[in-house]
Design an enzyme around this catalytic site. Structure first.
Site, PDB file in Angstrom:
ATOM      1  N   SER A  18      58.285 -27.888  -2.537  1.00 50.86           N
ATOM      2  CA  SER A  18      58.598 -28.865  -1.561  1.00 50.86           C
ATOM      3  C   SER A  18      57.767 -29.978  -1.249  1.00 50.86           C
ATOM      4  CB  SER A  18      58.623 -27.908   0.041  1.00 50.86           C
ATOM      5  OG  SER A  18      57.298 -27.621   0.186  1.00 50.86           O
ATOM      6  N   TYR A  20      40.998 -16.458   0.346  1.00 49.64           N
ATOM      7  CA  TYR A  20      41.693 -17.333  -0.590  1.00 49.64           C
ATOM      8  C   TYR A  20      41.331 -16.921  -2.059  1.00 49.64           C
ATOM      9  CZ  TYR A  20      43.553 -21.251  -3.050  1.00 49.64           C
ATOM     10  OH  TYR A  20      44.217 -22.243  -3.894  1.00 49.64           O
ATOM     11  N   LYS A  72      43.053 -15.582  -5.729  1.00 49.15           N
ATOM     12  CA  LYS A  72      43.290 -16.323  -6.917  1.00 49.15           C
ATOM     13  C   LYS A  72      42.307 -15.293  -8.157  1.00 49.15           C
ATOM     14  CE  LYS A  72      45.544 -19.721  -5.613  1.00 49.15           C
ATOM     15  NZ  LYS A  72      47.013 -19.773  -6.152  1.00 49.15           N
ATOM     16  N   SER A 127      46.395 -21.110 -10.623  1.00 51.81           N
ATOM     17  CA  SER A 127      45.302 -20.527 -10.052  1.00 51.81           C
ATOM     18  C   SER A 127      44.636 -21.569  -9.131  1.00 51.81           C
ATOM     19  CB  SER A 127      44.467 -20.019 -11.199  1.00 51.81           C
ATOM     20  OG  SER A 127      43.427 -19.286 -10.537  1.00 51.81           O
TER      21      SER A 127
END
Length: 271
Positions: A14, A146, A150, A132
């Site tokens: 988006s 977070y 990853k 990643s």
């Protein structure tokens, strides 16, 4: 309606990196399907078809993959770009809040990958590009949740690549550094904030804002994603952007103690 052009499915398209990747694939001659939680609100680049997708829903994932195969007859490349940031001290995140982040960043990637693998194995070709991060191979204070997602994506990708390579499928990683997008503005925050970490959080916010404003253009990452999808002999990992490339070199060649100091200096933390 089968197509003779290669077909790519890009999640999280988006805005930012995902939208630029969709645009770059269209320019490279691909049939491009981008996804968003609400596709009706997206201004689609030329040559890109958008579908609604929630990567945390098994039903939504299965439906989108089926729609693409039914319409175009194939999926040659999947780009797992959908993700959410998470800022704050690890201790400030409840397990439930942490699970929400993992459900998008890790399990969403796994859902999408599992959904396309049977088709790719049958056609004996395909590539999955997992987006990643620099945080996928170095520590990032005040981004522990977070960073954990990853690191998980990196371990999953590298291991799965060995499992499916003999079936004509590759699982590849693109590792961007700071990117000039509003990604951080929409990050999940810890749900149990602690005064102990307030000062560190403020410093982190300043560092994050500075790095983002001076970060690479999303189109830079998009170019690397397309290269990973199209190179005849692809590498498992590719950094994207100047910061990620530089820190990757430091991470490989410097002694651990010196690299640790660089991490703390980069994040304006006391030694």
């Amino acid at each position: 309606m089968a197509t003779t052009r290669p077909v790519v499915l890009v999640t999280g398209a988006s805005s930012g990196v995902g939208k630029e990747a969709a645009r770059a694939f269209a320019a490279a001659g691909f049939e491009v399907i981008g996804t968003a939680r609400n596709a009706a609100r997206v201004t689609a680049p030329a040559g890109v078809t958008y579908l609604d997708l929630d990567v945390t829903s098994d039903e939504s994932v299965a439906s989108v993959v089926k729609q693409v195969i039914d319409r175009f007859g194939r999926i040659d490349v999947l780009v797992n770009n959908a993700g959410v940031g998470a800022n704050g001290a690890a201790e400030e995140f409840s397990v439930a809040r942490t699970q929400e982040v993992f459900d998008v960043n890790v399990y969403g990637t796994m859902r999408m990958t599992k959904a396309v693998l049977p088709h790719m194995r049958t056609q004996r070709s395909g590539r999955v590009i997992n987006v990643s991060s620099l945080s996928g191979f170095v520590p990032s204070p005040f981004m522990a949740i977070y960073t954990s997602t990853k690191h998980a994506v990196e371990g999953y990708s590298g291991s799965l690549d060995h499992e499916v390579r003999e079936h004509g499928v590759r699982i590849l990683l693109v590792e961007p550094g700071p990117i000039n997008t509003p990604f951080g503005d929409h990050s999940v925050q810890g749900d149990t904030p602690m005064p102990l970490y307030a000062s560190g959080r403020r410093t982190f916010d300043e560092v994050l804002a500075k790095n983002a404003s001076g970060g690479d253009d999303p189109a830079t990452v998009a170019k690397v994603i397309v290269a990973a999808a199209t190179d005849r002999n692809p590498k498992l990992r590719r950094t994207a952007g100047t910061t990620a490339a530089g820190i990757s070199v430091f991470h490989r060649v410097l002694p651990a103690r010196i690299f640790d100091r660089i991490v703390r200096r980069f994040n304006r933390m006391p030694n």
